[in-house]
Write an enzyme that holds these catalytic residues in place. Sequence first.
Site, PDB file in Angstrom:
ATOM      1  N   THR A 133      55.717  25.446  16.501  1.00  0.00           N
ATOM      2  CA  THR A 133      53.983  24.658  16.522  1.00  0.00           C
ATOM      3  C   THR A 133      55.150  23.044  16.746  1.00  0.00           C
ATOM      4  OG1 THR A 133      53.130  22.934  14.583  1.00  0.00           O
ATOM      5  CG2 THR A 133      55.215  24.035  13.833  1.00  0.00           C
ATOM      6  N   ASP A 134      54.254  22.011  17.160  1.00  0.00           N
ATOM      7  CA  ASP A 134      54.539  20.452  17.363  1.00  0.00           C
ATOM      8  C   ASP A 134      54.949  20.388  15.875  1.00  0.00           C
ATOM      9  OD1 ASP A 134      52.433  20.375  16.371  1.00  0.00           O
ATOM     10  OD2 ASP A 134      51.194  18.939  17.598  1.00  0.00           O
ATOM     11  N   GLU A 135      55.110  20.763  14.568  1.00  0.00           N
ATOM     12  CA  GLU A 135      54.949  19.717  13.569  1.00  0.00           C
ATOM     13  C   GLU A 135      56.730  19.913  13.290  1.00  0.00           C
ATOM     14  OE1 GLU A 135      52.635  20.520  10.093  1.00  0.00           O
ATOM     15  OE2 GLU A 135      51.259  21.284  10.794  1.00  0.00           O
ATOM     16  N   TYR A 159      56.078  24.165   5.139  1.00  0.00           N
ATOM     17  CA  TYR A 159      55.981  25.136   6.375  1.00  0.00           C
ATOM     18  C   TYR A 159      55.870  24.601   7.613  1.00  0.00           C
ATOM     19  CZ  TYR A 159      53.481  25.414  10.541  1.00  0.00           C
ATOM     20  OH  TYR A 159      52.554  25.511  11.793  1.00  0.00           O
ATOM     21  N   LYS A 163      59.224  26.856   9.668  1.00  0.00           N
ATOM     22  CA  LYS A 163      58.879  27.065  11.377  1.00  0.00           C
ATOM     23  C   LYS A 163      60.430  26.921  12.049  1.00  0.00           C
ATOM     24  CE  LYS A 163      56.220  29.169  12.922  1.00  0.00           C
ATOM     25  NZ  LYS A 163      55.755  30.540  13.860  1.00  0.00           N
TER      26      LYS A 163
END
Length: 353
Positions: A133-135, A159, A163
């Site tokens: 994810t870009d998060e 989260y 990741k």
Amino acid sequence: MKILVTGGSGFIGSNFIRYVLENTEHMVVNVDKLTYAGNLKSLEDVSSRKSYFFENQDICDKKAVEKIIIKYQPDKIIHLAAESHVDRSIDGAEDFIKTNIVGTYTLLEVITNYWRSLDNQKKKKFVFHHVSTDEVYGDLEDRQVGFTENTPYDPSSPYSASKASSDHLVRAWYRTYGLPIVLTNCSNNYGPYQFPEKLIPLVILNAINGKKLPIYGQGDQIRDWLFVEDHVKALLAVLDRGVHGETYNIGGNNTKTNLEVVFQICNILEELRPDHPLGVKNYKDLVEFVSDRPGHDKCYAINTSKIKQNLNFEPIETFDSGLYKTVNWYLDNMMWCNNVLDGSYKGERLGRV
């Protein structure tokens, strides 16, 4: 080609599997624990195909994963299984640590042993594709530049931290053991079959039922939105032609504030569902601003130049076209939505939305 997909009953996974089965000759093995977000009803239309196989297993179970790998002898693996909802990670991080970190580690251990056992020809074809994810990049300061593949990691939530950890593990297995990997970091996905706790389906379903549309803070958080079928096509491009050891950012080139997204959904509903719920004059009147999420990142945006230049990939859907298709899909598939909302897809009531 045999593609093993972890988390194939989730939102992105089910869309990926459906697209592969409908548009290629590949065989697909879906390995899914079927947590709350795993829904076999999302694959009902393709589940009877001879090229589709399902294994109800937890990727943290090493012996179970070993048996599956030996049984199917996959040519490529795409790792989508993950706990992915930020709010749930804030309420309780344990499942995120187990699935996203321990699960990825377990896969890497099993797959490395399997890869080493292959003959030279199969070794050359094999790849482990880790979807992230870009998060993991954290809060973006310059919206115009966007996250690149070299942006330093700075995760803000349990989260995104889990990741980020899994990304580092995958890269370490490539550098230390030579395991052929590719890695992708995507922006916010939307489209059919998304679990209704996420923003877009939540707003659609709440609005048509006359419920409040909760918006964190002032709704000024900026996200890039990627239609799920565009994401699926990008994943296949990377799985097919991606250079081992490389990372590719996948975005939709559609940055919007959350409030813009909600208002656009309301405008579409005014057209498609003009008969408002009792007591509602305008869907926008249902908007309700609520206390912001702890540690909420203000801005994400993706720089997609690498995947465009190296793999010739660009998203097809604009946000206008993709969102219109998405709203239409939810309105046309209320049985699927109701099965999720009342928990009947799992034989239990969720009590959410």
